[in-house]
Write a protein that holds these residues in place. Sequence first.
Motif, PDB file in Angstrom:
ATOM      1  N   SER A 273      85.616  27.728  91.719  1.00  0.00           N
ATOM      2  CA  SER A 273      86.609  27.846  93.193  1.00  0.00           C
ATOM      3  C   SER A 273      86.482  26.418  93.726  1.00  0.00           C
ATOM      4  O   SER A 273      85.700  25.545  93.423  1.00  0.00           O
ATOM      5  N   ILE A 274      87.657  26.236  94.477  1.00  0.00           N
ATOM      6  CA  ILE A 274      87.865  24.939  94.996  1.00  0.00           C
ATOM      7  C   ILE A 274      88.545  24.937  96.238  1.00  0.00           C
ATOM      8  O   ILE A 274      89.498  25.827  96.396  1.00  0.00           O
ATOM      9  N   THR A 275      87.894  24.364  97.247  1.00  0.00           N
ATOM     10  CA  THR A 275      88.264  24.571  98.916  1.00  0.00           C
ATOM     11  C   THR A 275      88.278  23.223  99.511  1.00  0.00           C
ATOM     12  O   THR A 275      87.416  22.584  99.527  1.00  0.00           O
ATOM     13  N   GLY A 276      89.662  23.132 100.256  1.00  0.00           N
ATOM     14  CA  GLY A 276      89.725  21.624 100.808  1.00  0.00           C
ATOM     15  C   GLY A 276      90.741  21.669 101.569  1.00  0.00           C
ATOM     16  O   GLY A 276      91.845  22.076 101.050  1.00  0.00           O
ATOM     17  N   GLY A 277      90.747  21.236 102.846  1.00  0.00           N
ATOM     18  CA  GLY A 277      92.091  21.154 103.614  1.00  0.00           C
ATOM     19  C   GLY A 277      92.546  22.375 104.449  1.00  0.00           C
ATOM     20  O   GLY A 277      92.067  23.456 103.878  1.00  0.00           O
ATOM     21  N   VAL A 278      93.173  22.012 105.450  1.00  0.00           N
ATOM     22  CA  VAL A 278      93.861  23.257 105.997  1.00  0.00           C
ATOM     23  C   VAL A 278      95.539  22.737 106.368  1.00  0.00           C
ATOM     24  O   VAL A 278      96.128  24.017 106.739  1.00  0.00           O
TER      25      VAL A 278
END
Length: 437
Positions: A273-278
């Motif tokens: 999993s990789i999460t970042g930014g909106v």
Amino acid sequence: MRLHLLLALLLAAPALAQSALSREVERHAASVEAKVVGWRRDLHAHPELSNQETRTAQVVAEHLRRLGLEVRTGVGGTGVVGVLRGARPGPVVALRADMDALPVTEEVDLPFKSTVRTQYNGQEVGVMHACGHDTHVAMLMGAAEVLASMRATLPGTVKFIFQPAEEASGTGPGGALAMLRDGVLENPAPSAIFGLHVFSGYRTGEVDYRPGGVMASSDGLSIVVRGSQTHGAMPWAGVDPIVVASQIVLGLQTVVSRQVDLTASPAIVTIGSITGGVRGNIIPDTVTMSGTIRTFDQGMRQQIHERVRRVAEGIAQSAGATAEVKISLGNGVTQNDPALVERMRPTVRRVAGKGMVTGQSTTTSEDFSAFQARIPGVFLFLGVTPEGKDLKQAAPNHSPRFFVDERALPVGVRLLSNLAVDYLEGTKGQEPTAKPR
Ligand SMILES: [Zn+2]
Ligand SMILES: [Zn+2]
């Protein structure tokens, strides 16, 4: 002449005694076969999730008490331990079964199919013995009955370990660690432990038996990359953690392929999993990644942990960012003690016959490894897929269609019973070899 005959008999006595004991095992094992199937079906219809195995524990405890064993309940949560002291002196050996089921809705059409439903993580789910732990409990109950019938001739002590929450070890501390904290390997202290797992990848009654790492270690990996937030049109005004995280994901691919000895043992580093930014025109402050690390060798496990840190921190530093790497230790390598495997090979060959196979390591993990980290242990796999079914099509463990051919159960009972008896008989007169390690 008579003297010679007597001498020959005396010399042959240990061998005769051993085969007499194994004949006794065979006789008693035959008499529990139907009961083991009955217990298994009852447990299958009443599956319980990790750390909730209260009914199962009660069934086990009542059975062990009826057999006249010393019984301890509430070990590591819902765990049950039975101690059978043979009438002859000898060492202590442990046999282990895990008891928990999974949040899986059963799709196998059986008269004793599970219809149990419960709440899990805020969702309503079915509960199923989709990993076959119902069979493990039933087979160990059977072995307990076999060995209790042989108390008068048993040269030592057998400890029966019914462990809760093995499945919980995939996401946090499992039942093995909890039982160890509650002193499961003390009073009396076994010098070896055996466990087995049913597996749909082999034919009914086949036994996969081999030394070394048979199941992987499983460690959690989390990486937080910190940059500096800025406008997507002015990246030079900040530090872009998305680019750094991308470089880290690619850099991690070189840990296994370039930085450890691939010929010694396989390994896996996965980012899942990789999460970042909106928003597309804002470069964020942080990116969070998580993954898993699997190895089959304790030394390589350490090496990979060090190199994962080095790669992630080094790449981040080169860009003016930071990477915070956390590795949470999960199950260790299920590592079969080579000397114990060699020593018990004749026993497994006798029970499994032509069904003794050497399979491949599996990248899933087991908390049986926690016992093996303390004392020499061997973990075996028992095939449960009948002839006529395509092995490649057989539903794997954890599938809602996982199916156990019950004709494998007598093999499991005989394996566990014979391993215990032969271990005790073979170790008689020797000092226990177990050392904390
Ligand atoms: Zn499982
Ligand atoms: Zn399992």
